[in-house]
Every structure is written in C-alpha cells, then in structure tokens.
Design a protein around this motif. Structure first.
Motif, PDB file in Angstrom:
ATOM      1  N   UNK A  51       0.820  -1.215   0.000  1.00  0.00           N
ATOM      2  CA  UNK A  51       0.000   0.000   0.000  1.00  0.00           C
ATOM      3  C   UNK A  51       0.849   1.258   0.000  1.00  0.00           C
ATOM      4  N   UNK A  52       2.045   1.197   0.574  1.00  0.00           N
ATOM      5  CA  UNK A  52       2.911   2.368   0.635  1.00  0.00           C
ATOM      6  C   UNK A  52       3.807   2.495  -0.589  1.00  0.00           C
ATOM      7  N   UNK A  53       3.743   1.545  -1.503  1.00  0.00           N
ATOM      8  CA  UNK A  53       4.525   1.635  -2.741  1.00  0.00           C
ATOM      9  C   UNK A  53       3.762   2.439  -3.775  1.00  0.00           C
ATOM     10  N   UNK A  54       4.298   3.573  -4.153  1.00  0.00           N
ATOM     11  CA  UNK A  54       3.591   4.456  -5.063  1.00  0.00           C
ATOM     12  C   UNK A  54       3.608   3.934  -6.495  1.00  0.00           C
ATOM     13  N   UNK A  55       4.500   2.978  -6.816  1.00  0.00           N
ATOM     14  CA  UNK A  55       4.596   2.493  -8.187  1.00  0.00           C
ATOM     15  C   UNK A  55       3.710   1.276  -8.442  1.00  0.00           C
ATOM     16  N   UNK A  56       3.013   0.786  -7.423  1.00  0.00           N
ATOM     17  CA  UNK A  56       2.156  -0.373  -7.619  1.00  0.00           C
ATOM     18  C   UNK A  56       0.817   0.062  -8.196  1.00  0.00           C
ATOM     19  N   UNK A  57       0.436  -0.448  -9.381  1.00  0.00           N
ATOM     20  CA  UNK A  57      -0.791   0.033 -10.031  1.00  0.00           C
ATOM     21  C   UNK A  57      -2.065  -0.240  -9.252  1.00  0.00           C
ATOM     22  N   UNK A  58      -2.154  -1.401  -8.593  1.00  0.00           N
ATOM     23  CA  UNK A  58      -3.363  -1.722  -7.836  1.00  0.00           C
ATOM     24  C   UNK A  58      -3.566  -0.732  -6.704  1.00  0.00           C
ATOM     25  N   UNK A  59      -2.544  -0.495  -5.937  1.00  0.00           N
ATOM     26  CA  UNK A  59      -2.713   0.367  -4.774  1.00  0.00           C
ATOM     27  C   UNK A  59      -2.691   1.849  -5.131  1.00  0.00           C
ATOM     28  N   UNK A  60      -2.135   2.167  -6.297  1.00  0.00           N
ATOM     29  CA  UNK A  60      -2.298   3.530  -6.799  1.00  0.00           C
ATOM     30  C   UNK A  60      -3.769   3.771  -7.127  1.00  0.00           C
ATOM     31  N   UNK A  61      -4.419   2.756  -7.717  1.00  0.00           N
ATOM     32  CA  UNK A  61      -5.839   2.863  -8.051  1.00  0.00           C
ATOM     33  C   UNK A  61      -6.690   2.958  -6.785  1.00  0.00           C
ATOM     34  N   UNK A  62      -6.357   2.161  -5.763  1.00  0.00           N
ATOM     35  CA  UNK A  62      -7.103   2.215  -4.501  1.00  0.00           C
ATOM     36  C   UNK A  62      -6.922   3.577  -3.835  1.00  0.00           C
ATOM     37  N   UNK A  63      -5.701   4.074  -3.868  1.00  0.00           N
ATOM     38  CA  UNK A  63      -5.433   5.399  -3.295  1.00  0.00           C
ATOM     39  C   UNK A  63      -6.235   6.468  -4.034  1.00  0.00           C
ATOM     40  N   UNK A  64      -6.329   6.350  -5.360  1.00  0.00           N
ATOM     41  CA  UNK A  64      -7.106   7.302  -6.151  1.00  0.00           C
ATOM     42  C   UNK A  64      -8.582   7.218  -5.789  1.00  0.00           C
ATOM     43  N   UNK A  65      -9.096   6.007  -5.619  1.00  0.00           N
ATOM     44  CA  UNK A  65     -10.493   5.831  -5.210  1.00  0.00           C
ATOM     45  C   UNK A  65     -10.743   6.474  -3.850  1.00  0.00           C
ATOM     46  N   UNK A  66      -9.756   6.337  -2.961  1.00  0.00           N
ATOM     47  CA  UNK A  66      -9.918   6.839  -1.594  1.00  0.00           C
ATOM     48  C   UNK A  66     -10.031   8.357  -1.544  1.00  0.00           C
ATOM     49  N   UNK A  67      -9.531   9.042  -2.571  1.00  0.00           N
ATOM     50  CA  UNK A  67      -9.587  10.496  -2.571  1.00  0.00           C
ATOM     51  C   UNK A  67     -11.017  11.031  -2.652  1.00  0.00           C
ATOM     52  N   UNK A  68     -11.932  10.184  -3.129  1.00  0.00           N
ATOM     53  CA  UNK A  68     -13.329  10.594  -3.233  1.00  0.00           C
ATOM     54  C   UNK A  68     -14.124  10.308  -1.968  1.00  0.00           C
ATOM     55  N   UNK A  69     -13.476   9.744  -0.957  1.00  0.00           N
ATOM     56  CA  UNK A  69     -14.172   9.365   0.272  1.00  0.00           C
ATOM     57  C   UNK A  69     -14.162  10.529   1.260  1.00  0.00           C
TER      58      UNK A  69
END
Length: 215
Positions: free
Chosen positions: A125-143
């Motif tokens: 989750x703390x790896x900024x280059x991982x596409x899955x968790x980058x997508x989850x982090x992006x989703x979280x911005x709308x929460x």
C-alpha cells in the motif's frame, strides 16, 4: 544477460511457491517439509535457501501472493460493477467478493488463517509504483471520511478494516464463531459504511469520551 538471469531466478522462486501452495493445500503446511517442496519443484534442496530463509518465510511470501492476487481480482470486479458511486459502496463490494471467495475456497482460508490483511497492506500500500494500490489510493480520494488524511493515516484505517474482514472470515467461515458468515456480513458492511460514509475523522484528537488508561 542480466534480465535473463533475473527471469530464471524469478521462475525458480515461483516454482517453489507454486509447489508449496499445492502441497500445503493437499497435506497442510505443518505436514509439508522443505524437502517435499523442492522435490515437487524439481530443484535441489539447497536451492530453496537461495530464495527463502525457512518454510515460515515461504509461507509468508505465499500468503502475500494469495492476498494480493485476490485483492486484484476483487478490485477489477468492483470496477466492472455499475452503480457503485460511493467509496464505502466499493469497499463493501470488495469485502463481499473476498467473503464469497473464501466461502468457496475454505482450504485456502485455512492456509491463510488470519494472515489475509497485513502482509498485503504493509508491503504494497505504501509503494507508489504499484498500479493496484495507486488505483485504490485514487479511489480513496473521493471518500469524505478520508479527506485530508495522510497516506499513513489511510494505511491505518485500511489495516483496521482488512484485519476485521480477514479475522471475521476465518472465525465465521472456519470456526462458526460467533455466528455464520451470512449473519456476520451485515455487521461487517454496517461498520464499513459507518467508517467511510461520514465527515473526516480527527484521529490526532483521540476518541471522544475515551480516556487513555494509565498503567
């Protein structure tokens, strides 16, 4: 040449993981030896220790791989589902997907026990280059509840939710405690919504009405 060597190393590592996965499901981790794993993988026993310190470190890597792959499938399915506009709805869908998988694959859940969550979040989750968790982090911005939260704060929230999900799955599906998973799902979903569908929380201020115990 270097890439070819790296590819061969990763191929052997994956062969060991795949062989261990098959044997753990067939006989259980406790009844599977390093020798059993290397024999199934078709490599020398010494090769095992080039990739893993011991059987426990392999099991940890395997739990991570299973957890990551499952989360990736759940997230992909979530994005293919229409009508999920709120972050809490997406989170509930992902948790429901994971529960459904574990209900079908109880032997995998027995292998993971309660280790579904933390290796997954801590390592990726703390790896900024991982596409899955980058997508989850992006989703979280709308929460709304996560607005203004740092990545570390979101990490702690995600850890708590995934720990709850993984532990409840094991207790309810495998042990039947405190009730079956169908009775526990509404409880899980309610908690997730309460956590993610509301104003931003100020975790630095402590929990209202709660006092820090002195020892």
């Amino acid at each position: 040449m270097g890439r070819l060597i790296d590819a061969k190393k990763e191929s052997k590592r994956q062969s060991l993981l795949s062989s261990a996965y098959e044997l753990f499901l067939e006989h259980g981790a406790s009844k599977t030896s390093v020798g059993d794993i290397t024999e199934r993988a078709g490599v020398a026993k010494g090769t095992f220790y080039l990739y893993f310190h011991d059987k426990e470190s392999l099991l940890e890597a395997l739990c991570f791989q299973i957890s990551y792959d499952l989360m990736l499938r759940a997230h992909t399915a979530m994005h293919g589902q229409a009508g999920l506009t709120e972050f809490w709805q997406k989170a509930v869908f992902i948790v429901d997907y994971i529960i459904g998988y574990f209900c079908r694959e109880k032997v995998v859940l027995q292998l993971l026990k309660r280790n579904f969550s933390w290796p997954l979040i801590e390592r990726e989750f703390t790896r900024q280059d991982d596409p899955l968790f980058s997508a989850i982090w992006q989703d979280a911005q709308s929460c709304p509840a996560l607005t203004g939260q740092s990545r570390d704060e979101v990490l702690r929230i995600m850890f708590a939710l995934f720990e709850m999900c993984g532990s409840t799955c094991y207790s309810s599906i495998i042990l039947g405690r405190p009730a079956g998973i169908e009775q526990m799902k509404p409880v899980l979903f309610h908690i997730i919504r309460r956590c993610l569908d509301g104003p931003p929380a100020d975790f630095g201020a402590g929990y209202p009405g709660a006092e820090t115990p002195s020892f």
